[in-house]
Design a protein around this motif. Sequence first.
Motif, PDB file in Angstrom:
ATOM      1  N   ILE A  16      43.870  45.343  70.510  1.00 17.17           N
ATOM      2  CA  ILE A  16      42.979  45.649  71.629  1.00 17.17           C
ATOM      3  C   ILE A  16      41.523  45.554  71.189  1.00 17.17           C
ATOM      4  O   ILE A  16      40.682  44.998  71.905  1.00 17.17           O
ATOM      5  N   ILE A  17      41.208  46.053  70.012  1.00 17.39           N
ATOM      6  CA  ILE A  17      39.824  46.075  69.533  1.00 17.39           C
ATOM      7  C   ILE A  17      39.389  44.723  68.959  1.00 17.39           C
ATOM      8  O   ILE A  17      38.284  44.256  69.209  1.00 17.39           O
ATOM      9  N   PHE A  18      40.271  44.102  68.179  1.00 17.62           N
ATOM     10  CA  PHE A  18      39.950  42.835  67.506  1.00 17.62           C
ATOM     11  C   PHE A  18      40.980  41.759  67.851  1.00 17.62           C
ATOM     12  O   PHE A  18      41.801  41.374  67.008  1.00 17.62           O
ATOM     13  N   PRO A  19      40.957  41.204  69.062  1.00 15.94           N
ATOM     14  CA  PRO A  19      41.971  40.209  69.435  1.00 15.94           C
ATOM     15  C   PRO A  19      41.826  38.875  68.700  1.00 15.94           C
ATOM     16  O   PRO A  19      42.778  38.119  68.613  1.00 15.94           O
ATOM     17  N   LYS A  20      40.651  38.613  68.143  1.00 14.98           N
ATOM     18  CA  LYS A  20      40.466  37.352  67.408  1.00 14.98           C
ATOM     19  C   LYS A  20      41.321  37.292  66.145  1.00 14.98           C
ATOM     20  O   LYS A  20      41.736  36.219  65.727  1.00 14.98           O
ATOM     21  N   ILE A  21      41.588  38.433  65.542  1.00 17.61           N
ATOM     22  CA  ILE A  21      42.414  38.458  64.330  1.00 17.61           C
ATOM     23  C   ILE A  21      43.800  37.908  64.633  1.00 17.61           C
ATOM     24  O   ILE A  21      44.333  37.083  63.895  1.00 17.61           O
ATOM     25  N   LEU A  43      40.718  38.157  76.685  1.00 12.33           N
ATOM     26  CA  LEU A  43      40.915  39.148  77.735  1.00 12.33           C
ATOM     27  C   LEU A  43      42.397  39.440  77.948  1.00 12.33           C
ATOM     28  O   LEU A  43      42.810  40.600  78.011  1.00 12.33           O
ATOM     29  N   MET A  44      43.213  38.395  78.036  1.00  9.13           N
ATOM     30  CA  MET A  44      44.645  38.595  78.250  1.00  9.13           C
ATOM     31  C   MET A  44      45.300  39.281  77.048  1.00  9.13           C
ATOM     32  O   MET A  44      46.212  40.090  77.212  1.00  9.13           O
ATOM     33  N   SER A  45      44.825  38.991  75.868  1.00  9.76           N
ATOM     34  CA  SER A  45      45.350  39.652  74.677  1.00  9.76           C
ATOM     35  C   SER A  45      45.053  41.147  74.718  1.00  9.76           C
ATOM     36  O   SER A  45      45.919  41.972  74.395  1.00  9.76           O
ATOM     37  N   ARG A  46      43.869  41.509  75.128  1.00  9.94           N
ATOM     38  CA  ARG A  46      43.512  42.927  75.245  1.00  9.94           C
ATOM     39  C   ARG A  46      44.306  43.619  76.344  1.00  9.94           C
ATOM     40  O   ARG A  46      44.812  44.724  76.154  1.00  9.94           O
ATOM     41  N   VAL A  47      44.421  42.970  77.495  1.00 12.61           N
ATOM     42  CA  VAL A  47      45.163  43.557  78.615  1.00 12.61           C
ATOM     43  C   VAL A  47      46.628  43.758  78.234  1.00 12.61           C
ATOM     44  O   VAL A  47      47.206  44.828  78.487  1.00 12.61           O
ATOM     45  N   GLY A  49      47.847  44.067  75.262  1.00 18.29           N
ATOM     46  CA  GLY A  49      47.901  45.119  74.245  1.00 18.29           C
ATOM     47  C   GLY A  49      47.903  46.502  74.858  1.00 18.29           C
ATOM     48  O   GLY A  49      48.655  47.389  74.449  1.00 18.29           O
ATOM     49  N   VAL A  50      47.071  46.699  75.871  1.00 23.46           N
ATOM     50  CA  VAL A  50      47.014  47.994  76.552  1.00 23.46           C
ATOM     51  C   VAL A  50      48.318  48.267  77.292  1.00 23.46           C
ATOM     52  O   VAL A  50      48.881  49.365  77.203  1.00 23.46           O
ATOM     53  N   ILE A  51      48.824  47.265  78.012  1.00 20.09           N
ATOM     54  CA  ILE A  51      50.066  47.440  78.767  1.00 20.09           C
ATOM     55  C   ILE A  51      51.234  47.757  77.839  1.00 20.09           C
ATOM     56  O   ILE A  51      52.011  48.688  78.094  1.00 20.09           O
ATOM     57  N   ILE A  52      51.364  47.022  76.767  1.00 19.26           N
ATOM     58  CA  ILE A  52      52.465  47.248  75.838  1.00 19.26           C
ATOM     59  C   ILE A  52      52.340  48.610  75.159  1.00 19.26           C
ATOM     60  O   ILE A  52      53.334  49.313  74.967  1.00 19.26           O
ATOM     61  N   LEU A  53      51.136  49.011  74.822  1.00 17.82           N
ATOM     62  CA  LEU A  53      50.932  50.323  74.206  1.00 17.82           C
ATOM     63  C   LEU A  53      51.307  51.446  75.169  1.00 17.82           C
ATOM     64  O   LEU A  53      51.963  52.414  74.774  1.00 17.82           O
ATOM     65  N   ILE A  54      50.937  51.313  76.420  1.00 16.62           N
ATOM     66  CA  ILE A  54      51.282  52.332  77.416  1.00 16.62           C
ATOM     67  C   ILE A  54      52.797  52.405  77.598  1.00 16.62           C
ATOM     68  O   ILE A  54      53.379  53.499  77.636  1.00 16.62           O
ATOM     69  N   ILE A  55      53.444  51.255  77.706  1.00 18.62           N
ATOM     70  CA  ILE A  55      54.907  51.240  77.846  1.00 18.62           C
ATOM     71  C   ILE A  55      55.552  51.878  76.628  1.00 18.62           C
ATOM     72  O   ILE A  55      56.485  52.682  76.748  1.00 18.62           O
ATOM     73  N   PHE A  56      55.074  51.546  75.453  1.00 16.95           N
ATOM     74  CA  PHE A  56      55.634  52.124  74.226  1.00 16.95           C
ATOM     75  C   PHE A  56      55.485  53.638  74.209  1.00 16.95           C
ATOM     76  O   PHE A  56      56.425  54.364  73.869  1.00 16.95           O
ATOM     77  N   LEU A  57      54.314  54.112  74.573  1.00 18.26           N
ATOM     78  CA  LEU A  57      54.070  55.554  74.538  1.00 18.26           C
ATOM     79  C   LEU A  57      54.952  56.311  75.530  1.00 18.26           C
ATOM     80  O   LEU A  57      55.417  57.416  75.236  1.00 18.26           O
ATOM     81  N   PHE A  58      55.190  55.730  76.703  1.00 18.26           N
ATOM     82  CA  PHE A  58      55.996  56.422  77.705  1.00 18.26           C
ATOM     83  C   PHE A  58      57.496  56.269  77.499  1.00 18.26           C
ATOM     84  O   PHE A  58      58.269  57.125  77.932  1.00 18.26           O
ATOM     85  N   VAL A  59      57.936  55.201  76.849  1.00 15.36           N
ATOM     86  CA  VAL A  59      59.365  54.960  76.695  1.00 15.36           C
ATOM     87  C   VAL A  59      59.897  55.461  75.355  1.00 15.36           C
ATOM     88  O   VAL A  59      60.920  56.160  75.307  1.00 15.36           O
ATOM     89  N   PHE A  60      59.231  55.121  74.267  1.00 18.42           N
ATOM     90  CA  PHE A  60      59.790  55.395  72.956  1.00 18.42           C
ATOM     91  C   PHE A  60      59.391  56.751  72.369  1.00 18.42           C
ATOM     92  O   PHE A  60      60.199  57.396  71.712  1.00 18.42           O
ATOM     93  N   LEU A  61      58.168  57.165  72.557  1.00 21.59           N
ATOM     94  CA  LEU A  61      57.740  58.401  71.918  1.00 21.59           C
ATOM     95  C   LEU A  61      58.432  59.662  72.454  1.00 21.59           C
ATOM     96  O   LEU A  61      58.743  60.556  71.665  1.00 21.59           O
ATOM     97  N   PRO A  62      58.720  59.779  73.745  1.00 24.86           N
ATOM     98  CA  PRO A  62      59.441  60.987  74.181  1.00 24.86           C
ATOM     99  C   PRO A  62      60.857  61.086  73.605  1.00 24.86           C
ATOM    100  O   PRO A  62      61.407  62.163  73.503  1.00 24.86           O
TER     101      PRO A  62
END
Length: 64
Positions: A16-21, A43-47, A49-62
């Motif tokens: 999300i922070i460094f998509p060029k890497i 832009l799409m890489s950042r978007v 990244g955010v979507i996948i992180l949100i899904i991960f946090l709501f599905v796997f962490l609980p």
Amino acid sequence: MFFFAFLFIVISILNIIFPKIGWYLKYGWAVKGDVEPSDAYLLMSRVMGVIILIIFLFVFLPNM
């Protein structure tokens, strides 16, 4: 399982922070010359990244 979750979160935040890497690791090494990723790709890489992180946090962490 904790190590996997931590690693996934760190990689997602870096993307999300460094998509060029990610672009250089995936495509940049194969192209000769001074080539940069497009703004749309960054832009799409950042978007995504955010979507996948949100899904991960709501599905796997609980479940941990």
